[in-house]
Design a protein around this motif. Sequence first.
Motif, mmCIF file in Angstrom:
data_model
loop_
_atom_site.group_PDB
_atom_site.id
_atom_site.type_symbol
_atom_site.label_atom_id
_atom_site.label_comp_id
_atom_site.label_asym_id
_atom_site.label_seq_id
_atom_site.Cartn_x
_atom_site.Cartn_y
_atom_site.Cartn_z
ATOM 1 N N HIS A 82 0.825 -1.198 0.000
ATOM 2 C CA HIS A 82 0.000 0.000 0.000
ATOM 3 C C HIS A 82 0.873 1.268 0.000
ATOM 4 O O HIS A 82 0.637 2.208 -0.760
ATOM 5 N N ASP A 83 1.886 1.272 0.856
ATOM 6 C CA ASP A 83 2.767 2.438 0.899
ATOM 7 C C ASP A 83 3.590 2.566 -0.381
ATOM 8 O O ASP A 83 3.926 3.672 -0.799
ATOM 9 N N ARG A 86 1.595 4.481 -2.649
ATOM 10 C CA ARG A 86 1.705 5.902 -2.282
ATOM 11 C C ARG A 86 3.018 6.516 -2.748
ATOM 12 O O ARG A 86 3.088 7.702 -3.061
ATOM 13 N N GLN A 87 4.055 5.675 -2.773
ATOM 14 C CA GLN A 87 5.357 6.171 -3.258
ATOM 15 C C GLN A 87 5.431 6.173 -4.785
ATOM 16 O O GLN A 87 6.435 6.564 -5.364
ATOM 17 N N ALA A 114 -5.361 5.275 -3.049
ATOM 18 C CA ALA A 114 -4.016 5.424 -2.469
ATOM 19 C C ALA A 114 -3.293 6.666 -2.986
ATOM 20 O O ALA A 114 -2.082 6.733 -2.981
ATOM 21 N N ARG A 115 -4.064 7.652 -3.422
ATOM 22 C CA ARG A 115 -3.421 8.834 -3.990
ATOM 23 C C ARG A 115 -2.612 9.562 -2.937
ATOM 24 O O ARG A 115 -3.000 9.683 -1.794
ATOM 25 N N SER A 116 -1.475 10.062 -3.376
ATOM 26 C CA SER A 116 -0.653 10.807 -2.437
ATOM 27 C C SER A 116 -1.084 12.273 -2.409
ATOM 28 O O SER A 116 -0.982 12.949 -1.405
ATOM 29 N N ASN A 117 -1.628 12.768 -3.542
ATOM 30 C CA ASN A 117 -2.043 14.175 -3.595
ATOM 31 C C ASN A 117 -3.556 14.277 -3.491
ATOM 32 O O ASN A 117 -4.262 14.512 -4.458
ATOM 33 N N ILE A 118 -4.039 14.062 -2.291
ATOM 34 C CA ILE A 118 -5.476 13.952 -2.082
ATOM 35 C C ILE A 118 -6.204 15.265 -2.390
ATOM 36 O O ILE A 118 -7.373 15.265 -2.757
ATOM 37 N N SER A 163 -3.932 6.244 -9.306
ATOM 38 C CA SER A 163 -3.120 6.458 -8.103
ATOM 39 C C SER A 163 -1.965 7.428 -8.387
ATOM 40 O O SER A 163 -1.107 7.619 -7.528
#
Length: 248
Positions: A82-83, A86-87, A114-118, A163
């Motif tokens: 999952h991380d 995100r990476q 799992a978007r990093s830029n929510i 993602s």
Amino acid sequence: RGAPALLEVANVEVIYSHVILVLKGVSLEVGKGAIVALLGANGAGKTTTLKAISNLLKSERGEVTRGSIKLEGRSTTDVTPHDLVRQGCIQVMEGRRCFQHLTIEENLLTGAFARSNIGKSVREDLDRIYQYFPRLKERRKSQAGYTSGGEQQMCALGRALMSNPRLVLLDEPSMGLAPQVVEEIFDIVGNLNRSTGVTFLVAEQNTNIALRYASHGYVLESGRVVLDGTSDQLLANDDVKEFYMGLS
Ligand code: ATP
């Protein structure tokens, strides 16, 4: 030496169920913005290599027992799948894992989890995906289970793109699809790569098409890299011509 490659896999060994040695020291590099092909026959270890990279071996009772895997120079060994998403590293599984009872659009939306830029709007990303996949736009309200194999492959890829990945591990996108559809999918991969800079590592038995779109390739045989080079070098190689060109 310049900056590290986006992905560096060095001497990776994978064992399933504590006893079955499947990868016997695989090394490969994927440069930022590249399309790289991972070639080889059925059972050579392509899927295992991708799952080792995305840390998805645990559920298969597999384990990386030697070697290292680095994303932009940082070890991924202790990062959860999952991380890793995100990476920016996501795998598109073989066999088009769409949720059959959800619509195409709902499937795409599940990819935003799992978007990093929510902060950015999901709608914007959806529209961007539809630009690359006009067929998905047409079929957005259809239940995935009723769409064609090619549309489901596109849906699986589109969902992964939701993602906002930097590196997509694409497992056998051509599987079970007609040549014309395979061409259409690789065209989209090529477009995405050129215009967004997303990097692709593509596992394929279809050597011919994979090397037409990739800049480099690695040939796996029984868990070892037996050949690697630029696509032109591999296409000109007699062993590649003899053993891998007729496969698909
Ligand atoms: P395919 O085109 O079938 O996906 P592949 O090149 O991706 O082929 P892998 O799926 O990585 O190959 O399989 C490599 C070897 O590992 C095969 O011999 C396979 O039987 C074995 N293998 C795969 N998964 C497991 C598992 N969970 N447990 C034991 N052996 C496995």
